[in-house]
Design an enzyme around this catalytic site. Sequence first.
Site, PDB file in Angstrom:
ATOM      1  N   HIS A 234       0.850  -1.200   0.000  1.00 57.84           N
ATOM      2  CA  HIS A 234       0.000   0.000   0.000  1.00 57.84           C
ATOM      3  C   HIS A 234       0.880   1.242   0.000  1.00 57.84           C
ATOM      4  CE1 HIS A 234       1.140  -0.461   4.214  1.00 57.84           C
ATOM      5  NE2 HIS A 234       0.932   0.846   4.345  1.00 57.84           N
ATOM      6  N   ASP A 236       0.867   4.999   1.976  1.00 64.45           N
ATOM      7  CA  ASP A 236       0.166   5.687   3.060  1.00 64.45           C
ATOM      8  C   ASP A 236      -0.608   6.835   2.419  1.00 64.45           C
ATOM      9  OD1 ASP A 236       1.338   3.899   4.772  1.00 64.45           O
ATOM     10  OD2 ASP A 236       2.941   5.244   5.403  1.00 64.45           O
ATOM     11  N   HIS A 292       4.701   0.072  -0.195  1.00 63.25           N
ATOM     12  CA  HIS A 292       5.454  -0.740   0.759  1.00 63.25           C
ATOM     13  C   HIS A 292       4.572  -1.812   1.378  1.00 63.25           C
ATOM     14  CE1 HIS A 292       3.663   2.662   2.962  1.00 63.25           C
ATOM     15  NE2 HIS A 292       3.662   1.890   4.037  1.00 63.25           N
ATOM     16  N   ARG A 302       6.810  -9.320  15.706  1.00 60.74           N
ATOM     17  CA  ARG A 302       7.397  -8.015  15.381  1.00 60.74           C
ATOM     18  C   ARG A 302       6.393  -6.928  15.717  1.00 60.74           C
ATOM     19  NH1 ARG A 302       7.072  -5.004  10.398  1.00 60.74           N
ATOM     20  NH2 ARG A 302       8.716  -3.441  10.460  1.00 60.74           N
TER      21      ARG A 302
HETATM   22  C1  LIG Z   1      -4.283   8.103   9.604  1.00 56.87           C
HETATM   23  C2  LIG Z   1      -4.455   6.913   9.045  1.00 56.87           C
HETATM   24  C3  LIG Z   1      -3.579   6.339   8.011  1.00 56.87           C
HETATM   25  C4  LIG Z   1      -4.047   4.902   7.937  1.00 56.87           C
HETATM   26  C5  LIG Z   1      -5.509   5.031   8.184  1.00 56.87           C
HETATM   27  C6  LIG Z   1      -5.511   5.949   9.402  1.00 56.87           C
HETATM   28  O1  LIG Z   1      -6.759   6.536   9.647  1.00 56.87           O
HETATM   29  C7  LIG Z   1      -5.089   5.150  10.638  1.00 56.87           C
HETATM   30  C8  LIG Z   1      -4.248   3.917  10.300  1.00 56.87           C
HETATM   31  C9  LIG Z   1      -3.369   4.057   9.071  1.00 56.87           C
HETATM   32  C10 LIG Z   1      -3.090   2.707   8.420  1.00 56.87           C
HETATM   33  C11 LIG Z   1      -1.961   1.904   9.091  1.00 56.87           C
HETATM   34  C12 LIG Z   1      -1.781   0.585   8.356  1.00 56.87           C
HETATM   35  C13 LIG Z   1      -1.764   0.748   6.828  1.00 56.87           C
HETATM   36  C14 LIG Z   1      -2.929   1.672   6.381  1.00 56.87           C
HETATM   37  C15 LIG Z   1      -3.066   1.689   4.869  1.00 56.87           C
HETATM   38  C16 LIG Z   1      -4.175   1.240   7.092  1.00 56.87           C
HETATM   39  O2  LIG Z   1      -4.960   0.389   6.763  1.00 56.87           O
HETATM   40  O3  LIG Z   1      -4.290   1.919   8.283  1.00 56.87           O
HETATM   41  C17 LIG Z   1      -2.728   3.037   7.001  1.00 56.87           C
HETATM   42  C18 LIG Z   1      -3.735   4.129   6.633  1.00 56.87           C
HETATM   43  C19 LIG Z   1      -3.291   5.019   5.475  1.00 56.87           C
HETATM   44  O4  LIG Z   1      -2.143   5.465   5.402  1.00 56.87           O
HETATM   45  O5  LIG Z   1      -4.134   5.268   4.641  1.00 56.87           O
HETATM   46  O1  LIG Z   2       5.297  -2.505   9.973  1.00 56.31           O
HETATM   47  C1  LIG Z   2       5.882  -1.749   9.216  1.00 56.31           C
HETATM   48  O2  LIG Z   2       7.103  -1.641   9.180  1.00 56.31           O
HETATM   49  C2  LIG Z   2       5.103  -0.902   8.220  1.00 56.31           C
HETATM   50  C3  LIG Z   2       3.858  -0.350   8.795  1.00 56.31           C
HETATM   51  C4  LIG Z   2       3.080   0.426   7.799  1.00 56.31           C
HETATM   52  O3  LIG Z   2       3.358   0.444   6.627  1.00 56.31           O
HETATM   53  C5  LIG Z   2       1.928   1.201   8.256  1.00 56.31           C
HETATM   54  O4  LIG Z   2       1.587   1.142   9.455  1.00 56.31           O
HETATM   55  O5  LIG Z   2       1.346   1.899   7.406  1.00 56.31           O
HETATM   56 FE   LIG Z   3       2.227   2.070   5.581  1.00 52.47          FE
END
Ligand SMILES: C=C1C[C@]23C[C@@]1(O)CC[C@H]2[C@@]12CCC[C@@](C)(C(=O)O1)[C@H]2[C@@H]3C(=O)O
Ligand SMILES: O=C(O)CCC(=O)C(=O)O
Ligand SMILES: [Fe+2]
Length: 385
Positions: A234, A236, A292, A302
């Site tokens: 994905h 961010d 990533h 982890r």
């Molecule tokens: C601020 C945010 C980015 C995120 C969605 C969220 O509301 C909270 C969690 C974040 C995260 C972490 C894991 C990967 C990700 C794609 C997800 O599912 O939740 C990211 C979100 C993002 O960057 O879009």
């Molecule tokens: O676990 C990791 O190193 C990556 C985490 C991540 O990509 C995320 O929280 O968006």
């Molecule tokens: Fe991420």
Amino acid sequence: MPTASHLTSPRYFDFRAARGVPESHAWPGLHDHPVVDGGAGAGAGEDDADRVPVVDMRADPSAAAAAVARAAETWGAFLLEGHGVPESLLARVEERVAGMFALPAPEKMRAVRGRGESCGYGSPPISSFFAKSMWSEGYTFSPAHLRRDLRKLWPKAGPDYLLFCEVMEEFHREMRLLADKLLGLFLRALGLTADEALAVEATHRIAETMTATTHLNWYPRCPDPKRALGLIPHTDSGYFTFVLQSQVPGLQLFRRGPDRWVAVPAVPGAFVVNVGDLFSILTNGRFHSVFHRAVVNKESHRVSLGYFLGPPAQTRVGPLEEALTPARPKPMYRPVTWPEYMTVRKKAFATGDSALQMVAVDQDDDDDAQTKLANRKIKVSGEAY
Ligand SMILES: C=C1C[C@]23C[C@@]1(O)CC[C@H]2[C@@]12CCC[C@@](C)(C(=O)O1)[C@H]2[C@@H]3C(=O)O
Ligand SMILES: O=C(O)CCC(=O)C(=O)O
Ligand SMILES: [Fe+2]
């Protein structure tokens, strides 16, 4: 009230009891691309093509900005060193996070993320778009509402709760300041002088209004890591993210030409910084958001922490005028709010399209682009950039 039924709830998969990876958690195509080492010894070739870029904030500002520019333009990610957040604080954060994930499942499930909510405990928010499940759990909270949110995990607000809150509050204070500094460096990396960067902030109030979200990831030990995935590939979605990965590596960055996954080394005390999609929009595509994923392993679990920065929900983000260049004189994206972008991304996951492409402006349509540039003048937060 939590009961032992959490173990049979379709919401909870008991990773600790798993003896193999069931079909529900088995991902196809995990090994379509080779994995290469992105560590210090990497890139035996002349240009160190696989070495994850490093930015040291102790360098003089123009050297640091140049390093940020190279990394953000070519990788969309870098290792950040010399950032000033004490290693002893990071160690305490990791200790508290590990303690939280070690809580019995029914206690963690007290804070389960409700439908449509962004904060809470459970599978990564993104997992709802996929039929397969990931080999991880996570907890999302807003540092601004820490004490309230954390009562769901620790209703009695005992010593563990207090310690967690205190450490996370200290971490948030440090990180919020660091985020402002890094944003300044990113603006310098666009070629702005220090005064121009200040003027951008005075107009757009990006740093002032930027919001932070913390997401903690737990990747349990996996009996068959070749079949499972900790976190699906994905980008961010926000501006940028600081990732703190514990001593156990697992984060991989996707690189093209040749296509490969670069394993990010676990460097004690360093953050990995990821450029997000909204930052790519803000910089008119000059900085790339990085694709990533996180992999799991057989030996140990982890833990990682993501500190996500982005605009307030009502702010429309479009390309900064200061990011336009002679080579790219027109805005490439239409302005979007973060929630709007999330909706677009949801559609993109369903169709296999690129969410960024879906908010791109047709570059052939001159009038359209010019009108958008004119309409795009930033007002205060809540309005368009
Ligand atoms: C601020 C945010 C980015 C995120 C969605 C969220 O509301 C909270 C969690 C974040 C995260 C972490 C894991 C990967 C990700 C794609 C997800 O599912 O939740 C990211 C979100 C993002 O960057 O879009
Ligand atoms: O676990 C990791 O190193 C990556 C985490 C991540 O990509 C995320 O929280 O968006
Ligand atoms: Fe991420």
